[in-house]
Write a protein that holds these residues in place. Structure first.
Motif, PDB file in Angstrom:
ATOM      1  N   MET A 136       0.830  -1.201   0.000  1.00 46.16           N
ATOM      2  CA  MET A 136       0.000   0.000   0.000  1.00 46.16           C
ATOM      3  C   MET A 136       0.871   1.260   0.000  1.00 46.16           C
ATOM      4  O   MET A 136       0.604   2.214  -0.747  1.00 46.16           O
ATOM      5  CB  MET A 136      -0.914   0.027   1.231  1.00 46.16           C
ATOM      6  CG  MET A 136      -2.053  -0.973   1.220  1.00 46.16           C
ATOM      7  SD  MET A 136      -3.179  -0.733   2.640  1.00 46.16           S
ATOM      8  CE  MET A 136      -3.977   0.816   2.168  1.00 46.16           C
ATOM      9  N   ASP A 151      -4.802  -2.978  -0.511  1.00 47.01           N
ATOM     10  CA  ASP A 151      -5.784  -2.667   0.529  1.00 47.01           C
ATOM     11  C   ASP A 151      -6.619  -3.911   0.849  1.00 47.01           C
ATOM     12  O   ASP A 151      -6.857  -4.249   2.016  1.00 47.01           O
ATOM     13  CB  ASP A 151      -6.679  -1.534   0.047  1.00 47.01           C
ATOM     14  CG  ASP A 151      -7.397  -0.807   1.188  1.00 47.01           C
ATOM     15  OD1 ASP A 151      -7.545  -1.410   2.266  1.00 47.01           O
ATOM     16  OD2 ASP A 151      -7.819   0.338   0.991  1.00 47.01           O
ATOM     17  N   ILE A 182     -14.230   0.430  -1.639  1.00 42.22           N
ATOM     18  CA  ILE A 182     -12.998   1.227  -1.697  1.00 42.22           C
ATOM     19  C   ILE A 182     -13.014   2.163  -2.898  1.00 42.22           C
ATOM     20  O   ILE A 182     -12.585   3.317  -2.815  1.00 42.22           O
ATOM     21  CB  ILE A 182     -11.761   0.304  -1.758  1.00 42.22           C
ATOM     22  CG1 ILE A 182     -11.552  -0.378  -0.399  1.00 42.22           C
ATOM     23  CG2 ILE A 182     -10.505   1.089  -2.133  1.00 42.22           C
ATOM     24  CD1 ILE A 182     -10.476  -1.446  -0.406  1.00 42.22           C
ATOM     25  N   THR A 186     -12.337   5.890  -1.734  1.00 42.61           N
ATOM     26  CA  THR A 186     -10.960   6.363  -1.910  1.00 42.61           C
ATOM     27  C   THR A 186     -10.886   7.768  -2.501  1.00 42.61           C
ATOM     28  O   THR A 186     -10.123   8.609  -1.991  1.00 42.61           O
ATOM     29  CB  THR A 186     -10.145   5.383  -2.770  1.00 42.61           C
ATOM     30  OG1 THR A 186     -10.002   4.150  -2.063  1.00 42.61           O
ATOM     31  CG2 THR A 186      -8.756   5.943  -3.063  1.00 42.61           C
ATOM     32  N   LYS A 192      -3.680   9.108  -1.275  1.00 43.91           N
ATOM     33  CA  LYS A 192      -3.332   7.709  -1.073  1.00 43.91           C
ATOM     34  C   LYS A 192      -2.401   7.557   0.130  1.00 43.91           C
ATOM     35  O   LYS A 192      -2.431   6.543   0.826  1.00 43.91           O
ATOM     36  CB  LYS A 192      -2.671   7.147  -2.329  1.00 43.91           C
ATOM     37  CG  LYS A 192      -3.610   7.063  -3.527  1.00 43.91           C
ATOM     38  CD  LYS A 192      -2.892   6.491  -4.737  1.00 43.91           C
ATOM     39  CE  LYS A 192      -3.848   6.378  -5.927  1.00 43.91           C
ATOM     40  NZ  LYS A 192      -3.154   5.834  -7.122  1.00 43.91           N
ATOM     41  N   HIS A 199      -4.054   2.925   7.666  1.00 44.79           N
ATOM     42  CA  HIS A 199      -3.896   1.477   7.788  1.00 44.79           C
ATOM     43  C   HIS A 199      -2.648   1.137   8.604  1.00 44.79           C
ATOM     44  O   HIS A 199      -2.624   0.127   9.324  1.00 44.79           O
ATOM     45  CB  HIS A 199      -3.806   0.826   6.404  1.00 44.79           C
ATOM     46  CG  HIS A 199      -5.140   0.722   5.708  1.00 44.79           C
ATOM     47  ND1 HIS A 199      -5.802   1.822   5.219  1.00 44.79           N
ATOM     48  CD2 HIS A 199      -5.932  -0.359   5.442  1.00 44.79           C
ATOM     49  CE1 HIS A 199      -6.948   1.424   4.675  1.00 44.79           C
ATOM     50  NE2 HIS A 199      -7.056   0.124   4.806  1.00 44.79           N
TER      51      HIS A 199
END
Length: 243
Positions: A136, A151, A182, A186, A192, A199
């Protein structure tokens, strides 16, 4: 060879009929076309049609009884944990309402899975979470790799690290709906790097054995997505009322 061909045709018919049923093209009142009509419509044999009927029945979408023909089942009887059914539902309208229900399921499962992963402390399983997180971060910072796939791998790895077999067996269900979820949420975050960092907080908590923190961080991720989806639903309904 003929058997393989029939199976492929059956899968195609299953896919098309499944989508049509979920989209409301067929209802319990009108049922499906007869075997003969389906054979003619799709240009396939009765064997292929019967295979498709069996597959749809196994998914809870239809039932076939002697003298009653093929009947469409109530949505309450559909197997929502079947990934094909879930995918068809998400492709249908309004998918945002399905995503909201899905997020409610995630909220009941994933924070607890993260807490269990922190308590269990299985280093090999946690290493898989780290691997997904690294992918990621690479996709976010260096534009290398697929952020979406990484992800998905992250959330799957958390389910596995929980050590709960029931949670882990939901992985295909989670991945199928998360894949759509997502893609909706997103763009709203706009960064990003932010996604990867959020996460990372879940991962650090699991790595350090901080069960409550891991649970809270995972809840935060899902709550963010829920807020976005609820706002989208409200906007959609507002446009309908104006129209």
């Amino acid at each position: 060879m003929a058997r393989i061909e029939n199976l492929n045709l059956s899968q195609r018919v299953t896919n098309e009929l499944g989508k049509a049923i979920i989209a409301g093209a067929y209802s319990g009142n009108m049922g499906l076309p007869t075997e003969a009509q389906l054979c003619e419509e799709y240009g396939i044999s009765r064997t292929a049609v019967r295979e498709a009927v069996k597959m749809l029945a196994a998914k809870g979408l239809i039932s076939s009884r002697p003298r009653q023909g093929i009947r469409v089942e109530s949505p309450d009887n559909w197997n929502l944990y079947d990934t094909s059914v879930l995918k068809w539902m998400l492709e249908s309208s309004p998918s945002l309402h399905v995503l909201k229900e899905f997020l409610q399921v995630r909220q009941a499962i994933e924070p607890q899975a993260a807490a269990l992963a922190a308590r269990k402390g299985d280093q090999n399983a946690i290493a898989e979470i780290a691997k997904a997180l690294e992918a990621m971060q690479a996709a976010a910072i260096q534009s290398e790799g697929n952020l979406l796939e990484a992800d998905l791998a992250f959330h799957t790895a958390v389910l596995q690290a929980s050590g709960n077999r029931f949670f882990f067996q939901l992985r295909d269900f989670i991945r199928t709906a998360l894949n759509v979820s997502i893609q909706h949420t997103t763009p709203a975050k706009g960064s990003k790097k932010t996604i990867a960092e959020e996460h990372n907080r879940v991962y650090i908590a699991i790595l350090n054995g901080e069960a409550e923190q891991a649970k809270n961080m995972m809840s935060y991720l899902i709550d963010e997505a829920m807020t976005f989806i609820e706002n989208e639903i409200a906007s959609m309904e507002a446009k309908k009322s104006v129209g």
